[in-house]
Scaffold this motif. Structure first.
Motif, PDB file in Angstrom:
ATOM      1  N   ALA A   5      80.075  65.425  -1.212  1.00 46.72           N
ATOM      2  CA  ALA A   5      78.721  65.064  -1.640  1.00 46.72           C
ATOM      3  C   ALA A   5      77.924  66.323  -1.974  1.00 46.72           C
ATOM      4  N   LYS A   6      77.045  66.200  -2.956  1.00 46.22           N
ATOM      5  CA  LYS A   6      76.179  67.324  -3.323  1.00 46.22           C
ATOM      6  C   LYS A   6      75.114  67.512  -2.249  1.00 46.22           C
ATOM      7  N   PRO A   7      74.724  68.747  -1.997  1.00 40.48           N
ATOM      8  CA  PRO A   7      73.685  68.986  -0.994  1.00 40.48           C
ATOM      9  C   PRO A   7      72.339  68.437  -1.462  1.00 40.48           C
ATOM     10  N   LEU A   8      71.558  67.971  -0.510  1.00 38.26           N
ATOM     11  CA  LEU A   8      70.215  67.452  -0.794  1.00 38.26           C
ATOM     12  C   LEU A   8      69.187  68.284  -0.032  1.00 38.26           C
ATOM     13  N   PRO A   9      67.950  68.307  -0.511  1.00 38.19           N
ATOM     14  CA  PRO A   9      66.929  69.115   0.159  1.00 38.19           C
ATOM     15  C   PRO A   9      66.539  68.533   1.514  1.00 38.19           C
ATOM     16  N   ASP A  10      65.989  69.403   2.358  1.00 37.19           N
ATOM     17  CA  ASP A  10      65.454  68.988   3.653  1.00 37.19           C
ATOM     18  C   ASP A  10      64.050  68.430   3.415  1.00 37.19           C
ATOM     19  N   THR A  16      57.941  72.430   1.860  1.00 39.52           N
ATOM     20  CA  THR A  16      58.271  71.809   0.576  1.00 39.52           C
ATOM     21  C   THR A  16      58.063  70.299   0.532  1.00 39.52           C
ATOM     22  N   GLU A  17      57.720  69.680   1.651  1.00 43.59           N
ATOM     23  CA  GLU A  17      57.567  68.220   1.712  1.00 43.59           C
ATOM     24  C   GLU A  17      56.607  67.684   0.646  1.00 43.59           C
ATOM     25  N   PRO A  18      55.444  68.337   0.398  1.00 46.55           N
ATOM     26  CA  PRO A  18      54.553  67.817  -0.656  1.00 46.55           C
ATOM     27  C   PRO A  18      55.202  67.807  -2.045  1.00 46.55           C
ATOM     28  N   PHE A  19      56.050  68.789  -2.319  1.00 45.41           N
ATOM     29  CA  PHE A  19      56.745  68.839  -3.603  1.00 45.41           C
ATOM     30  C   PHE A  19      57.657  67.627  -3.768  1.00 45.41           C
ATOM     31  N   TRP A  20      58.471  67.340  -2.736  1.00 45.36           N
ATOM     32  CA  TRP A  20      59.411  66.225  -2.825  1.00 45.36           C
ATOM     33  C   TRP A  20      58.698  64.881  -2.846  1.00 45.36           C
ATOM     34  N   ALA A  21      57.587  64.756  -2.130  1.00 45.16           N
ATOM     35  CA  ALA A  21      56.804  63.516  -2.176  1.00 45.16           C
ATOM     36  C   ALA A  21      56.266  63.288  -3.594  1.00 45.16           C
ATOM     37  N   ALA A  22      55.821  64.359  -4.248  1.00 45.00           N
ATOM     38  CA  ALA A  22      55.291  64.238  -5.614  1.00 45.00           C
ATOM     39  C   ALA A  22      56.387  63.893  -6.615  1.00 45.00           C
ATOM     40  N   THR A  23      57.558  64.524  -6.493  1.00 45.51           N
ATOM     41  CA  THR A  23      58.613  64.232  -7.465  1.00 45.51           C
ATOM     42  C   THR A  23      59.043  62.773  -7.381  1.00 45.51           C
ATOM     43  N   ARG A  24      58.964  62.171  -6.190  1.00 45.09           N
ATOM     44  CA  ARG A  24      59.291  60.736  -6.078  1.00 45.09           C
ATOM     45  C   ARG A  24      58.338  59.891  -6.915  1.00 45.09           C
ATOM     46  N   GLU A  25      57.143  60.414  -7.182  1.00 46.15           N
ATOM     47  CA  GLU A  25      56.146  59.728  -8.012  1.00 46.15           C
ATOM     48  C   GLU A  25      56.165  60.250  -9.455  1.00 46.15           C
ATOM     49  N   SER A  26      57.189  61.012  -9.814  1.00 48.56           N
ATOM     50  CA  SER A  26      57.320  61.625 -11.146  1.00 48.56           C
ATOM     51  C   SER A  26      56.160  62.558 -11.464  1.00 48.56           C
ATOM     52  N   LEU A  27      55.769  63.331 -10.457  1.00 50.38           N
ATOM     53  CA  LEU A  27      54.711  64.333 -10.617  1.00 50.38           C
ATOM     54  C   LEU A  27      55.263  65.693 -10.226  1.00 50.38           C
ATOM     55  N   LEU A  28      54.758  66.736 -10.871  1.00 54.47           N
ATOM     56  CA  LEU A  28      55.135  68.096 -10.512  1.00 54.47           C
ATOM     57  C   LEU A  28      53.926  68.770  -9.883  1.00 54.47           C
ATOM     58  N   GLU A 121      64.570  62.853 -12.124  1.00 57.97           N
ATOM     59  CA  GLU A 121      65.831  62.148 -11.956  1.00 57.97           C
ATOM     60  C   GLU A 121      66.022  61.782 -10.482  1.00 57.97           C
ATOM     61  N   ALA A 122      65.905  60.490 -10.178  1.00 57.56           N
ATOM     62  CA  ALA A 122      66.070  60.030  -8.797  1.00 57.56           C
ATOM     63  C   ALA A 122      67.546  60.061  -8.411  1.00 57.56           C
ATOM     64  N   VAL A 123      67.823  60.668  -7.264  1.00 61.64           N
ATOM     65  CA  VAL A 123      69.178  60.707  -6.713  1.00 61.64           C
ATOM     66  C   VAL A 123      69.371  59.517  -5.779  1.00 61.64           C
ATOM     67  N   ASN A 124      68.300  59.191  -5.062  1.00 63.89           N
ATOM     68  CA  ASN A 124      68.267  58.033  -4.157  1.00 63.89           C
ATOM     69  C   ASN A 124      66.791  57.671  -3.963  1.00 63.89           C
ATOM     70  N   ASP A 125      66.470  56.814  -3.007  1.00 64.46           N
ATOM     71  CA  ASP A 125      65.080  56.389  -2.804  1.00 64.46           C
ATOM     72  C   ASP A 125      64.185  57.508  -2.288  1.00 64.46           C
ATOM     73  N   GLU A 126      64.773  58.545  -1.723  1.00 65.29           N
ATOM     74  CA  GLU A 126      64.002  59.617  -1.102  1.00 65.29           C
ATOM     75  C   GLU A 126      63.945  60.908  -1.912  1.00 65.29           C
ATOM     76  N   VAL A 127      64.970  61.172  -2.708  1.00 64.68           N
ATOM     77  CA  VAL A 127      65.084  62.459  -3.408  1.00 64.68           C
ATOM     78  C   VAL A 127      65.054  62.256  -4.917  1.00 64.68           C
ATOM     79  N   THR A 128      64.113  62.955  -5.560  1.00 64.21           N
ATOM     80  CA  THR A 128      64.025  62.994  -7.017  1.00 64.21           C
ATOM     81  C   THR A 128      63.985  64.453  -7.430  1.00 64.21           C
TER      82      THR A 128
END
Length: 138
Positions: A5-10, A16-28, A121-128
Motif C-alpha cells: 500500500a502507498k503511504p498516507l499522511p498522518d 498539517t491537519e488543517p491542510f488535509w481537512a481543507a483538501t477533503r473540501e477541495s480547497l487549498l 484527488e480523493a484516495v479515501n474518505d479521509e485523504v485527498t
C-alpha cells in the motif's frame, strides 16, 4: 507478489491537519504568519522569516507555474511500481509559495514555465491529495 500500500499522511499531525481537512473540501490552504504575513509552505512550528509561532490558515487559489519537474522511471518505493513512469513537479504558486506534487500530464507534455492548476484527488474518505495538471485555460 502483492504491491504494498502507498503511504498516507498522518491526519493527526497538528501542524498539517488543517491542510488535509481543507483538501477533503477541495480547497487549498497554507499557513500565514500572524506577525509578518509570510506565507509558509511546508508548515513549520516557527515562521522562517521572523521566528514567530503564530499562524492562521488562509485559502489560496491552486494555480501557479511549473518551476521544475522530474520524471521517475524506476520506483524508489515498491508501492509506486505500478505508476512508473510518473512526474513530480515543483509549482511556484501565484501567491508566492512553492509546493511539490504529482503531475497528471505525460512527461512529453511538460515544460518548465507552463501554467498549472491543482486537482483534488480523493484516495479515501479521509485523504485527498492535491495533484497538478497543465492549465489549458491559461
Amino acid at each position: 507478489m502483492t504491491t504494498p500500500a502507498k503511504p498516507l499522511p498522518d491526519l493527526n499531525d497538528s501542524l498539517t491537519e488543517p491542510f488535509w481537512a481543507a483538501t477533503r473540501e477541495s480547497l487549498l490552504v497554507v499557513p500565514r504568519c500572524t506577525n509578518c504575513d509570510y506565507l509558509q509552505w511546508p508548515p513549520e512550528p516557527l515562521c522562517p522569516e521572523c521566528q514567530h509561532t503564530g499562524r492562521r490558515w488562509v485559502e489560496i487559489e491552486p494555480v501557479g507555474e511549473l518551476w521544475s519537474f522530474a520524471t521517475y522511471h524506476q520506483a524508489l518505493d515498491p508501492a509506486f511500481a505500478d505508476d512508473i513512469p510518473y512526474s513530480v513537479g515543483l509549482v511556484q504558486l501565484d501567491v508566492g509559495a512553492k509546493m511539490y506534487g504529482l503531475l497528471l500530464n505525460e512527461e512529453s507534455e511538460l515544460e518548465v514555465g507552463q501554467r498549472v492548476r491543482g486537482v483534488f484527488e480523493a484516495v479515501n474518505d479521509e485523504v485527498t491529495f492535491v495533484r497538478w495538471r497543465i492549465d489549458a485555460d491559461a
